[in-house]
Design a protein around this motif. Structure first.
Motif, PDB file in Angstrom:
ATOM      1  N   VAL A  28       0.835  -1.202   0.000  1.00  0.00           N
ATOM      2  CA  VAL A  28       0.000   0.000   0.000  1.00  0.00           C
ATOM      3  C   VAL A  28       0.867   1.248   0.000  1.00  0.00           C
ATOM      4  O   VAL A  28       1.678   1.463   0.915  1.00  0.00           O
ATOM      5  N   GLU A  30       0.985   5.681  -0.983  1.00  0.00           N
ATOM      6  CA  GLU A  30       0.212   6.858  -0.619  1.00  0.00           C
ATOM      7  C   GLU A  30      -1.000   7.048  -1.521  1.00  0.00           C
ATOM      8  O   GLU A  30      -2.006   7.627  -1.108  1.00  0.00           O
ATOM      9  N   LYS A  31      -0.920   6.538  -2.772  1.00  0.00           N
ATOM     10  CA  LYS A  31      -2.004   6.774  -3.728  1.00  0.00           C
ATOM     11  C   LYS A  31      -2.656   5.489  -4.236  1.00  0.00           C
ATOM     12  O   LYS A  31      -3.843   5.489  -4.545  1.00  0.00           O
ATOM     13  N   LYS A  32      -1.888   4.416  -4.345  1.00  0.00           N
ATOM     14  CA  LYS A  32      -2.412   3.175  -4.895  1.00  0.00           C
ATOM     15  C   LYS A  32      -1.905   1.983  -4.098  1.00  0.00           C
ATOM     16  O   LYS A  32      -1.021   2.112  -3.244  1.00  0.00           O
ATOM     17  N   THR A  53      -7.562  -1.209   2.704  1.00  0.00           N
ATOM     18  CA  THR A  53      -7.420   0.034   1.947  1.00  0.00           C
ATOM     19  C   THR A  53      -8.500   0.132   0.883  1.00  0.00           C
ATOM     20  O   THR A  53      -8.988  -0.892   0.377  1.00  0.00           O
ATOM     21  N   LYS A  55      -7.802   2.218  -1.745  1.00  0.00           N
ATOM     22  CA  LYS A  55      -7.048   2.850  -2.830  1.00  0.00           C
ATOM     23  C   LYS A  55      -7.137   2.016  -4.108  1.00  0.00           C
ATOM     24  O   LYS A  55      -7.331   0.801  -4.048  1.00  0.00           O
TER      25      LYS A  55
END
Length: 263
Positions: A28, A30-32, A53, A55
C-alpha cells in the motif's frame, strides 16, 4: 477477516494467508495499492482488501500455477508475464478448479458460507494483461519493480519494493522450490537467475508459502543447494510420483528436480 488471515508485516505491506497454506501480499502506497498473487480464490479477496485500503489496486501474478492465480477473476484485470499465459489458462480451467476443491475438501477446510462451487468452477481465467520485466508500478512514495525470476516456471517474476529493499518472490525462490514440473526451466537456468537476482539491492525477501521475513543471505543457500544437487543423495518426491521428482536437501533448503532438468 473470516476465511483469510491477514497480518501486517510492515506498515506498508500485509500478508493474506489462504487456509490452504499459500500467501498473497498487499503493498500500500500513498495513492495506490498492489496485490501480488491471488491464491486459490475460494474466499473474496476484494472484501479483505477493502478492510485494509480503498485505494485503486493493481493485481500482479507471480506465475501461472493454480494456487496463485485462481483469485485473479475477482478483479477487473491481472498482470502476468506472457510466458505463463497458457499455463495460467490451464490452471484456471474447470479441471484444475475441481482439483482445488478436492484438495480443499480433503484438508477439511470449510469454505465461506456464500461460496458456490459451480460458480467457482466456471469462473475462468479473468482478464490477463501482459507484464513486462522491469516495469515499475508507482504506488505513491512506493515504487514496485518487476523482476524476472524464470525457473520454477518460464514466466515467474518477483517484485521489489525499492524504497524498503524488500523482494517478494512467490515460488521463484523458496525453502522448497519445485524444478521438476514440465513447465519448469532447467536447473542451470534457475541457478543463473538466482545469481543475477542476488546482485539486486534488497535486504530481505518473502516467499509464496510462508510470510516469514528471510535475510538476503538465504539466497546463497538456494544457489548452493541447486549447484550441489546429487541424484545419489536425493529421495523420491512423493507428492507427484508420476513426474518422478527427486528431493535434494542441504542446509535446511530443498529442491525438487528431475534428471531431465539437469541437462
Amino acid at each position: 477477516m473470516g476465511y483469510y488471515a491477514v497480518k501486517e508485516i510492515y506498515p506498508w505491506l500485509f500478508s493474506i494467508r489462504d487456509p490452504q497454506n499459500v500467501f498473497c501480499y498487499l503493498a500500500v502506497g500513498e495513492k495506490k495499492a498492489l496485490l501480488f498473487d491471488t491464491v486459490y480464490g475460494i474466499g473474496s479477496l476484494p472484501l479483505v482488501i477493502k478492510e485494509i485500503t480503498d485505494k485503486p489496486l493493481y493485481v500482479v501474478l507471480g506465475h501461472g500455477h493454480f494456487d496463485h492465480v485462481n483469485g485473479a477473476c475477482q478483479f477487473e484485470e491481472a498482470w502476468l508475464h506472457e510466458a505463463d499465459f497458457e499455463l495460467c489458462r490451464l490452471h484456471t480451467s474447470e479441471d484444475y478448479r475441481r482439483i482445488a476443491l478436492k484438495e480443499l475438501k480433503e484438508s477439511g477446510i470449510v469454505p465461506p458460507d456464500d461460496f458456490i462451487p459451480d460458480v467457482y468452477i466456471k469462473a475462468g481465467t479473468g482478464n490477463l494483461k501482459k507484464l513486462d520485466i522491469g516495469r515499475i508500478f508507482d504506488l505513491g512514495g512506493l515504487h514496485i519493480e518487476v523482476i524476472g525470476m524464470g525457473g520454477h516456471t518460464a514466466g515467474s517474476i518477483g517484485i521489489l519494493a525499492k524504497e524498503h529493499k524488500v523482494l517478494l518472490t512467490s515460488d521463484s525462490a523458496t525453502p522448497q522450490v519445485w524444478m521438476f514440473k514440465i513447465e519448469s526451466l532447467s536447473v542451470k537456468e534457475y541457478i543463473a537467475m538466482l545469481e543475477r537476482v542476488v546482485q539486486l539491492d534488497f535486504d530481505v525477501f518473502i516467499t509464496g508459502h510462508t510470510d516469514e521475513i528471510m535475510p538476503k543471505s538465504d539466497f546463497y543457500k538456494y544457489i548452493n543447494v541447486a549447484r550441489n544437487i546429487s541424484v545419489e543423495k536425493s529421495v523420491p518426491f512423493q507428492y507427484h510420483p508420476e513426474l518422478k521428482g527427486l528431493l535434494y536437501r542441504e542446509d535446511g533448503v530443498e529442491i525438487v528436480f528431475s534428471e531431465e532438468k539437469l541437462k
